[in-house]
Design an enzyme around this catalytic site. Structure first.
Site, PDB file in Angstrom:
ATOM      1  N   GLY A   1      39.127  51.062  39.187  1.00 45.43           N
ATOM      2  CA  GLY A   1      38.169  50.897  40.280  1.00 45.43           C
ATOM      3  C   GLY A   1      37.731  49.450  40.337  1.00 45.43           C
ATOM      4  O   GLY A   1      38.207  48.609  39.572  1.00 45.43           O
ATOM      5  N   GLY A   2      36.834  49.181  41.293  1.00 51.52           N
ATOM      6  CA  GLY A   2      36.317  47.837  41.445  1.00 51.52           C
ATOM      7  C   GLY A   2      35.623  47.356  40.178  1.00 51.52           C
ATOM      8  O   GLY A   2      35.588  46.174  39.890  1.00 51.52           O
ATOM      9  N   PHE A   3      35.076  48.275  39.432  1.00 52.37           N
ATOM     10  CA  PHE A   3      34.271  47.874  38.284  1.00 52.37           C
ATOM     11  C   PHE A   3      35.011  47.991  36.958  1.00 52.37           C
ATOM     12  O   PHE A   3      34.512  47.550  35.944  1.00 52.37           O
ATOM     13  CB  PHE A   3      32.996  48.708  38.217  1.00 52.37           C
ATOM     14  CG  PHE A   3      32.084  48.499  39.383  1.00 52.37           C
ATOM     15  CD1 PHE A   3      31.366  47.319  39.513  1.00 52.37           C
ATOM     16  CD2 PHE A   3      31.928  49.476  40.348  1.00 52.37           C
ATOM     17  CE1 PHE A   3      30.521  47.120  40.580  1.00 52.37           C
ATOM     18  CE2 PHE A   3      31.083  49.280  41.425  1.00 52.37           C
ATOM     19  CZ  PHE A   3      30.373  48.101  41.545  1.00 52.37           C
ATOM     20  N   GLY A   4      36.136  48.606  36.932  1.00 55.21           N
ATOM     21  CA  GLY A   4      36.828  48.707  35.651  1.00 55.21           C
ATOM     22  C   GLY A   4      37.884  49.795  35.646  1.00 55.21           C
ATOM     23  O   GLY A   4      38.146  50.445  36.652  1.00 55.21           O
TER      24      GLY A   4
ATOM     25  N   ASP B   1      29.318  50.390  46.564  1.00 54.87           N
ATOM     26  CA  ASP B   1      30.743  50.700  46.726  1.00 54.87           C
ATOM     27  C   ASP B   1      30.958  52.174  47.069  1.00 54.87           C
ATOM     28  O   ASP B   1      31.665  52.893  46.383  1.00 54.87           O
ATOM     29  CB  ASP B   1      31.516  50.296  45.472  1.00 54.87           C
ATOM     30  CG  ASP B   1      32.991  50.020  45.776  1.00 54.87           C
ATOM     31  OD1 ASP B   1      33.355  50.044  46.967  1.00 54.87           O
ATOM     32  OD2 ASP B   1      33.755  49.787  44.834  1.00 54.87           O
TER      33      ASP B   1
ATOM     34  N   LEU C   1      42.993  57.294  34.277  1.00 55.89           N
ATOM     35  CA  LEU C   1      42.568  58.101  35.434  1.00 55.89           C
ATOM     36  C   LEU C   1      42.556  57.270  36.703  1.00 55.89           C
ATOM     37  O   LEU C   1      42.736  57.787  37.789  1.00 55.89           O
ATOM     38  CB  LEU C   1      41.166  58.661  35.201  1.00 55.89           C
ATOM     39  CG  LEU C   1      41.039  59.848  34.263  1.00 55.89           C
ATOM     40  CD1 LEU C   1      39.576  60.187  34.057  1.00 55.89           C
ATOM     41  CD2 LEU C   1      41.775  61.051  34.817  1.00 55.89           C
ATOM     42  N   GLY C   2      42.286  55.977  36.547  1.00 48.83           N
ATOM     43  CA  GLY C   2      42.247  55.141  37.740  1.00 48.83           C
ATOM     44  C   GLY C   2      41.681  53.774  37.442  1.00 48.83           C
ATOM     45  O   GLY C   2      41.115  53.531  36.373  1.00 48.83           O
TER      46      GLY C   2
ATOM     47  N   LYS D   1      34.910  54.499  31.039  1.00 51.19           N
ATOM     48  CA  LYS D   1      35.159  53.369  31.930  1.00 51.19           C
ATOM     49  C   LYS D   1      34.991  52.073  31.155  1.00 51.19           C
ATOM     50  O   LYS D   1      33.969  51.862  30.515  1.00 51.19           O
ATOM     51  CB  LYS D   1      34.171  53.431  33.096  1.00 51.19           C
ATOM     52  CG  LYS D   1      34.284  52.280  34.046  1.00 51.19           C
ATOM     53  CD  LYS D   1      33.617  52.588  35.358  1.00 51.19           C
ATOM     54  CE  LYS D   1      34.669  52.769  36.415  1.00 51.19           C
ATOM     55  NZ  LYS D   1      34.188  53.235  37.677  1.00 51.19           N
TER      56      LYS D   1
ATOM     57  N   VAL E   1      39.429  53.347  34.139  1.00 49.10           N
ATOM     58  CA  VAL E   1      38.882  54.605  33.633  1.00 49.10           C
ATOM     59  C   VAL E   1      39.960  55.406  32.905  1.00 49.10           C
ATOM     60  O   VAL E   1      41.069  55.573  33.418  1.00 49.10           O
ATOM     61  CB  VAL E   1      38.329  55.474  34.785  1.00 49.10           C
ATOM     62  CG1 VAL E   1      37.499  56.612  34.229  1.00 49.10           C
ATOM     63  CG2 VAL E   1      37.518  54.651  35.746  1.00 49.10           C
TER      64      VAL E   1
END
Ligand SMILES: *[C@@H]1O[C@H](CO)[C@@H](O)[C@H](O)[C@H]1NC(C)=O
Ligand SMILES: *[C@@H]1O[C@H](CO)[C@@H](O)[C@H](O)[C@H]1NC(C)=O
Ligand SMILES: *[C@@H]1O[C@H](CO)[C@@H](O)[C@H](O)[C@H]1NC(C)=O
Ligand SMILES: *[C@@H]1O[C@H](CO)[C@@H](O)[C@H](O)[C@H]1NC(C)=O
Ligand SMILES: *[C@@H]1O[C@H](CO)[C@@H](O)[C@H](O)[C@H]1NC(C)=O
Ligand SMILES: *[C@@H]1O[C@H](CO)[C@@H](O)[C@H](O)[C@H]1NC(C)=O
Ligand SMILES: *[C@@H]1O[C@H](CO)[C@@H](O)[C@H](O)[C@H]1NC(C)=O
Length: 663
Positions: free
Chosen positions: A350-353, A467, A347-348, A370, A355
C-alpha cells in the site's frame, strides 16, 4: 417402613417443588442436561466451556423455559442468579470479546455477532422486541456501545449498550474500599445478580471466589423488567471471542425464582483449567559431561549464532514506550509469524507499506503485519499513542490494531487479519466471479462513511485518513467494511514545508486543493469518499489513461454528464442489472458528486453524509447560481499547473445546476 415411605414422599414432593419453583443449582456440569450450541461444551473436568479458541461463539441454555410471570399479564417475579466463572486468555493483558448471563425469549441465538457477545446483532440491537436481560462481563472496549473500559460488568436490556456498567471489582465489607478485579486474570470469580419484582430493582455484585457476597453491590439500577421479559423465557450463558484465543468458563451456577439463589459450595466445584505453555521439562536442565574440546566448540558456535540472531531480531525501544508496553510485539514473534516475512505471505503493498499475513505462534491468532519505513522519530510518539489507542477501541468499521513493533528506520503494525480481504477483490473480481450485489454495496458505503465519521468527529482528536479507496477498505468475516491505515498519515504531517510536501494519497482520489497546497483536511477525505462512492456504484476506476498516457478523471466526468442529462441511472454498474434500488443509487451518485465537488465549501461533513445516507435528512437542492463560473479560470488564477497530470473534471465547466434533478 412408614417412615421410609414418608421420606420418599417428602423427597418426591421436594423434587417437584424444586422444579416448579424454578430453582437449580449446579456444581460443575458433568451429566447435566444443557442445550449447547456453537463451541460450547462440558469438558472432561466438568466445567462448562463456552469458547476455547479464536473466532468462537458458544451458548448454553437451561433446556426448558422459566416462568417469569405467574400469569401472562402479571408482573415479572423476583429472581436471583449466582455463578462462578473464569476467563482465560492466552495473553495476560488482552482478551476478546466477553461473556454474559442472559434471559432470552428463545433458544435460537444463531443470528448473533461476536462483537455483540453472541446475544444480538447490529440490526436488532436496542430493539424492545428482543425481550432480553443480560449481565455482561466485557473484556473489550467497544466504542459503539459506549463501553467505559475493557474490564467492566454491565446490566444490559435489549442492547449491548449497558443500562449501567462499572469497572470490575467489589466493595470490601470491612473497609468500604473498592478493590479492583481483572476479568481476564484467569482467576475464578463469583457473580450475584438479583431482580426484585416489587421495587423493580436490579443489583449485580462480584467477588473473588471464596469471598462471601459483598454487602454493597457493584451495580444497582431501577428498571421494570415487566416491560421487558416474556412470560416464559430461557436462561443461560453466552460468550464470544475474536482474534485472541480465550476460554470463557462457568464452573457453577444456581438460579431461583422468588427467592435467593441457592448457595454454591465452592469445595464441590470442578478445578479450573490451566492455560499457556506447559511447564518446562526437567530433562532440559540435565547437563551431560562433554569433552572440553567439544564444549569450547559448542560455546563458540552458540555465541556466533546468538550474535547473528540478535542482529536479526534487533529492535528499537525507548523510555517513552513503557506506557505502550502491552501493545508492543517482539520482532522475533512477528518474524516467525510471517515465516521471515516470506514472499508467499505477502498480502499487498500500500501507500504506507508492505503487508504480510502471519499467524502468531503461541496464540495461533491470524494477523496482518504492516511494515512501514520511516526516517525520523519526529511525531512517532504521538503517532503510536494515537494509532494504538484508536486501534484498541473496537469500532465496527475500523480494522482492529493489536499492537506494534519498532526497529531502526522501520515501524511494524499488527492488525487483526480480515478474512475477506480488500474491497478491490470484490469490486473487480477475477475471471467472471460474481461481484457485490446492491445491498452489500450500499452497506459497505454506509460502513465506510461511519468509520470516517468516527475518525473525523467522534475520536478525541480529528484524524484525517488521507487515502480512502477500495484497496484500503477491508471486509471482515461478516462483510463489514473496515477502514485500514487510519492515523498513518500523521507520520507524514510533521516538519513538512508546503513547497516540498509530497502528497500522500492516490491519484484520482486527490482533491484539487490537496494537489495545489499539499494540505490534507477532513474535506479532502470527503472528496476521496465521494469518488469512492461513485466507484462502488459504477464499478469503474476513477481515472483512466488517455492515448497520450495522461490521467483522465473519466468517472467523475461521466457521472456529471449523465447528471446534467438526467440519465444518472445509466452510470450504475451494469453487473447490477435488475438488482439495484434506484432511489438509493441516485441518492448515492448525487452524494458522490456533492462530496467530490471542486469547491471545499460545497462538500458536506461526514456527519451530514451519514444523515443523507440514512435518509434522516434529504439531500439539499443546490441553487445553480452557486456554480456560475468555470473551474479552469479558477485553477489558473490560483496558479495551478501540472504538466504531467490533467484533471479534466476540474477544467470542465462545473455547473452543478440542480443536484436534485439528475435522474
Ligand atoms: C474446542 O471446542 C471444540 C468444540 O467446539 C472441541 O471439538 C475441541 O476439542 C476443543 N479444543 C480444545 C483444545 O479443547
Ligand atoms: C434434556 O431436556 C430436554 C427438555 O426438557 C428433553 O427434551 C431432553 O430429552 C433432555 N435430554 C436428556 C438427555 O435428558
Ligand atoms: C389476565 O389474563 C387472564 C387470562 O389470561 C384474564 O382472565 C384476565 O382478565 C387478565 N387480566 C387483566 C387485568 O387483563
Ligand atoms: C433461528 O433464527 C433465524 C433468524 O433469526 C432463522 O433464520 C433460523 O431459521 C432459526 N433457526 C431455527 C433452528 O429455528
Ligand atoms: C424491532 O424488531 C421487530 C421484529 O423483528 C421489527 O419488526 C421492527 O421493525 C424492529 N424495530 C426497529 C426500530 O428496528
Ligand atoms: C482500579 O482501577 C482503576 C481503573 O483502571 C484505577 O483508576 C484505580 O486506580 C485502580 N484502583 C486500585 C486500588 O488499584
Ligand atoms: C412494573 O410495570 C408493571 C406494568 O408493566 C406495573 O404493573 C408494575 O406496578 C410496575 N412495577 C413497578 C415497581 O413500578
Amino acid at each position: 417402613m412408614s417412615s421410609l415411605l414418608c421420606t420418599i414422599i417428602f423427597l418426591v414432593f421436594n423434587l417437584a417443588a424444586f422444579t416448579s419453583n424454578g430453582q437449580l443449582v449446579y456444581h460443575g456440569f458433568s451429566g447435566v442436561n444443557l442445550t449447547l450450541d456453537g463451541n460450547a461444551m462440558v469438558t472432561a473436568d466438568g466445567f462448562l466451556e463456552l469458547t476455547n479458541d479464536t473466532i468462537n461463539l458458544g451458548h448454553a441454555f437451561y433446556p426448558t423455559p422459566q416462568n417469569f410471570r405467574k400469569l401472562p399479564n402479571s408482573t415479572v417475579q423476583s429472581f436471583s442468579v449466582t455463578f462462578v466463572f473464569a476467563i482465560l486468555s492466552v495473553h495476560d493483558d488482552i482478551s476478546a470479546d466477553g461473556m454474559a448471563f442472559f434471559v432470552a425469549p428463545s433458544k435460537n441465538l444463531s443470528n448473533t455477532w461476536a462483537q455483540y457477545i453472541g446475544l444480538l446483532n447490529s440490526r436488532n440491537d436496542g430493539n424492545t422486541s428482543n425481550h432480553m436481560f443480560a449481565v455482561e462481563l466485557d473484556t473489550t472496549q467497544n466504542d459503539e456501545f459506549k463501553d467505559i473500559d475493557n474490564n467492566h460488568v454491565g446490566i444490559n436490556i435489549n442492547s449491548l449498550t449497558s443500562l449501567q456498567a462499572h469497572h470490575t471489582g467489589y466493595y470490601d465489607d470491612k473497609s468500604g474500599f473498592f478493590n479492583n478485579l481483572t476479568l481476564i486474570s484467569g482467576k475464578a470469580m463469583q457473580v450475584w445478580a438479583d431482580y426484585d419484582g416489587e421495587s423493580a430493582e436490579i443489583s449485580v455484585t462480584l467477588a473473588p471466589l471464596g469471598e462471601p457476597k459483598p454487602v454493597r453491590s457493584l451495580l444497582s439500577s431501577s428498571y421494570n423488567l415487566s416491560d421487558v421479559l416474556r412470560e416464559q423465557s430461557y436462561i443461560g450463558f453466552s460468550a464470544t471471542t475474536g482474534a485472541i484465543s480465550t476460554r470463557h468458563c462457568v464452573l457453577g451456577w444456581s438460579f431461583a425464582m422468588n427467592g435467593p439463589a441457592p448457595a454454591i459450595d465452592i469445595s464441590r466445584l470442578p478445578k479450573l483449567p490451566r492455560l499457556g505453555p506447559k511447564p518446562r521439562s526437567k530433562t532440559l536442565d540435565i547437563t551431560l559431561p562433554i569433552a572440553t574440546g567439544i564444549f569450547v566448540l559448542t560455546v563458540g558456535t552458540i555465541v556466533v549464532l546468538l550474535v547473528r540472531r540478535r542482529l536479526r531480531y534487533m529492535e528499537l525501544r525507548e523510555d517513552w514506550e513503557i506506557d505502550f508496553g502491552p501493545h508492543r510485539f517482539s520482532f522475533k514473534d512477528l518474524y516467525r509469524a510471517t515465516q521471515g516475512f516470506n514472499k508467499k505471505n505477502l498480502l499487498g503493498t500500500g501507500g504506507f507499506g508492505i503487508v504480510y499475513k502471519g499467524v502468531l505462534r503461541k496464540s495461533k491468532v491470524k494477523v496482518a503485519v504492516k511494515r512501514v519505513s520511516h526516517e525520523s522519530t519526529q511525531g512517532l510518539k504521538e503517532f503510536i499513542a494515537e494509532v494504538v489507542s484508536i486501534g484498541r477501541l473496537r469500532h465496527r468499521n475500523l480494522v482492529p490494531l493489536l499492537g506494534y513493533c519498532r526497529r531502526h528506520g522501520e515501524l511494524l503494525l499488527v492488525y487483526d487479519y480480515m478474512s475477506n480481504g480488500s474491497l478491490n477483490k470484490y469490486l473487480y473480481p477475477e475471471d467472471g466471479k460474481p461481484s457485490l450485489n446492491w445491498a452489500e454495496r450500499f452497506r459497505i458505503i454506509k460502513g465506510v462513511a461511519f468509520g470516517l465519521l468516527y475518525l473525523h468527529e467522534k475520536w478525541e482528536k480529528v484524524v484525517i485518513h488521507r487515502d480512502i479507496k477500495p484497496g484500503n477498505i477491508l471486509l471482515d468475516s461478516e462483510m463489514n467494511a473496515r477502514l485500514g491505515d487510519f492515523g498513518l498519515s500523521r507520520l507524514y504531517d510533521h516538519g513538512t514545508d508546503p513547497q516540498t510536501t509530497h502528497v500522500v494519497g492516490t491519484m484520482g482520489y486527490l482533491a484539487p486543493e490537496l494537489v495545489r497546497t499539499g494540505r490534507a483536511s477532513t474535506l479532502t477525505d470527503v472528496f476521496a469518499f465521494g469518488i469512492f462512492l461513485l466507484e462502488v456504484i459504477c464499478g469503474q476506476k476513477p481515472v483512466k489513461k488517455d492515448s497520450q498516457g495522461n490521467l483522465q478523471h473519466g468517472l467523475f466526468d461521466l457521472v456529471l454528464e449523465h447528471f446534467h442529462n438526467r440519465s444518472l441511472i445509466q452510470t450504475v454498474d451494469s453487473r447490477l442489472q435488475g438488482d439495484c434500488n434506484i432511489e438509493e443509487a441516485c441518492l448515492a451518485l448525487k452524494l458522490g458528486l456533492l462530496c467530490s465537488h471542486p469547491f471545499t465549501n460545497a462538500r458536506p461533513s461526514m456527519q451530514l453524509v451519514m444523515k443523507y445516507l440514512e435518509g434522516d435528512t434529504p439531500l439539499p437542492e443546490v441553487p445553480s447560481t452557486h456554480f456560475g463560473f468555470t473551474m479552469q479560470a479558477l485553477m489558473q488564477s490560483k496558479g495551478f499547473e501540472s504538466p504531467t497530470l490533467s484533471f479534466p473534471h476540474l477544467t470542465s465547466i462545473a455547473t452543478f445546476s440542480d443536484l436534485s434533478g439528475g435522474r
